[in-house]
Design a protein around this motif. Sequence first.
Motif, mmCIF file in Angstrom:
data_model
loop_
_atom_site.group_PDB
_atom_site.id
_atom_site.type_symbol
_atom_site.label_atom_id
_atom_site.label_comp_id
_atom_site.label_asym_id
_atom_site.label_seq_id
_atom_site.Cartn_x
_atom_site.Cartn_y
_atom_site.Cartn_z
ATOM 1 N N ILE A 197 0.846 -1.196 0.000
ATOM 2 C CA ILE A 197 0.000 0.000 0.000
ATOM 3 C C ILE A 197 0.881 1.245 0.000
ATOM 4 C CG2 ILE A 197 -1.727 1.316 1.303
ATOM 5 C CD1 ILE A 197 -2.521 -1.516 2.522
ATOM 6 N N ARG A 198 0.549 2.188 -0.849
ATOM 7 C CA ARG A 198 1.325 3.424 -0.875
ATOM 8 C C ARG A 198 0.392 4.621 -1.068
ATOM 9 N NH1 ARG A 198 6.816 4.909 -0.991
ATOM 10 N NH2 ARG A 198 6.839 7.149 -1.386
ATOM 11 N N SER A 199 0.550 5.651 -0.231
ATOM 12 C CA SER A 199 -0.206 6.892 -0.407
ATOM 13 C C SER A 199 0.679 7.923 -1.089
ATOM 14 C CB SER A 199 -0.635 7.456 0.944
ATOM 15 O OG SER A 199 -1.464 6.537 1.588
ATOM 16 N N LEU A 200 0.102 8.690 -1.979
ATOM 17 C CA LEU A 200 0.850 9.757 -2.650
ATOM 18 C C LEU A 200 0.212 11.083 -2.295
ATOM 19 C CD1 LEU A 200 1.169 8.220 -6.238
ATOM 20 C CD2 LEU A 200 2.895 8.185 -4.441
ATOM 21 N N ALA A 201 1.034 12.051 -1.948
ATOM 22 C CA ALA A 201 0.506 13.364 -1.603
ATOM 23 C C ALA A 201 0.648 14.281 -2.804
ATOM 24 C CB ALA A 201 1.271 13.921 -0.417
ATOM 25 N N THR A 202 -0.214 15.271 -2.863
ATOM 26 C CA THR A 202 -0.128 16.238 -3.943
ATOM 27 C C THR A 202 1.119 17.091 -3.741
ATOM 28 O OG1 THR A 202 -2.490 16.412 -3.683
ATOM 29 C CG2 THR A 202 -1.476 17.925 -5.239
ATOM 30 N N ARG A 203 1.990 17.104 -4.725
ATOM 31 C CA ARG A 203 3.061 18.108 -4.716
ATOM 32 C C ARG A 203 3.151 18.661 -6.134
ATOM 33 N NH1 ARG A 203 8.427 14.660 -3.096
ATOM 34 N NH2 ARG A 203 7.396 13.094 -1.854
ATOM 35 N N GLY A 204 3.428 19.930 -6.203
ATOM 36 C CA GLY A 204 3.566 20.562 -7.509
ATOM 37 C C GLY A 204 2.256 20.534 -8.275
ATOM 38 N N TRP A 205 2.357 20.472 -9.590
ATOM 39 C CA TRP A 205 1.147 20.513 -10.394
ATOM 40 C C TRP A 205 0.484 19.149 -10.427
ATOM 41 C CZ3 TRP A 205 5.429 18.668 -12.662
ATOM 42 C CH2 TRP A 205 5.313 17.831 -13.747
ATOM 43 N N VAL A 206 -0.834 19.128 -10.687
ATOM 44 C CA VAL A 206 -1.601 17.897 -10.578
ATOM 45 C C VAL A 206 -1.148 16.824 -11.565
ATOM 46 C CG1 VAL A 206 -3.657 18.841 -9.503
ATOM 47 C CG2 VAL A 206 -3.447 18.905 -11.985
#
Length: 330
Positions: free
Chosen positions: A110-119
């Motif tokens: 399982i891996r969560s990705l956070a918003t960084r930079g442009w979408v």
Amino acid sequence: MKTGLASKILKGDASAAARLISEIEDETAVALEEMSRLYPHTGRAYIVGITGSPGAGKSTLTNNLIGFFREKKMMVGVVAVDPTSAFTGGAILGDRVRMQTHSADKDVFIRSLATRGWVGGLAKAALGAVHVMDGMGKEIILVETVGSGQIEIDITRAADTTVLVLTPIAGDEIQMMKAGILETADVFVINKVDKGGADLLRAHLELMLSMKPQLPGEWPPDIVLTEAIYGKGTEELAVEILRHREFLVNSDGLEQRQRERIKLELMETVEGYLKDFIHEIDQGDYLKKLVATLAQGKTNPQSAAREITARLGRDLSRLQSSDRANRKAS
Ligand SMILES: Nc1nc2c(ncn2[C@@H]2O[C@H](COP(=O)(O)OP(=O)(O)O)[C@@H](O)[C@H]2O)c(=O)[nH]1
Ligand SMILES: [Mg+2]
């Protein structure tokens, strides 16, 4: 720079996978190098997008689905592209307890990705994480995204099966319609049936679906009712996902979806180069000077734009030769 991440990942090494996903998020040279080794071994996993408004129950449903697919002895990967996801720890205790059961299972990653930079960067990182899990040998990869904007539409286009999670809360389906997500869904879930109002939402949805012209040989999306916190409807949902997979396998649909996904990733990458370029020319005073000469009428927008695109060509060939230099240095 020899890290050997790709070969470890191909043997199923979870810590190497976690490391490479971080490298992908940071867009490092290691990511480029290792992905080029991993990529030829990917393309086998089945990708399920799970989208819907925040709080609709996507993470709870995902938890339930992990359980179902694990019982079927399938290797499962999860990418949560939702900053408020239960997987990031912002969850109620029950979700955490459920996740702990699965995080002890070596066949679940399982891996969560956070918003960084442009979408667009996020969509690219999500696809990168999917490749990594695919390379690890995960057979089914669940991608959870909040369905409200552009990236989600892109990510749902990139899935083999897209599940749209709705709740009997007024206005939800209208939001989705506006975002163009209704058209991309292969399976509709009405979650939180215990809250009441599910029948009305189902009737609305059925009406909406019946208005859409059904082409011959096209998949007719179905509606599944769930109560995710009580684990109700999980099997029906999983069976529907597998039925859709069967449908795609027996038509040329699966190949079409894969091509769509490859194209999306390619375009995101090109877009990434362009964004970097635009950011770079906007730094120093290059653009300022060009605008000044335009303001003075010394040049015209067409000539100025041609000058910029010529510079882009020079910058891209420089980028390619530095990639080559990096490879030689490693
Ligand atoms: N009443 C009710 N609550 C639910 C149901 N499914 C999920 N929830 C709750 O809704 C909240 C949001 O769920 P979550 O899975 O985190 O939603 P997500 O934001 O879409 O991932 C949590 O408090 C869940 O326990 C359900 O079927 N019925
Ligand atoms: Mg969530």
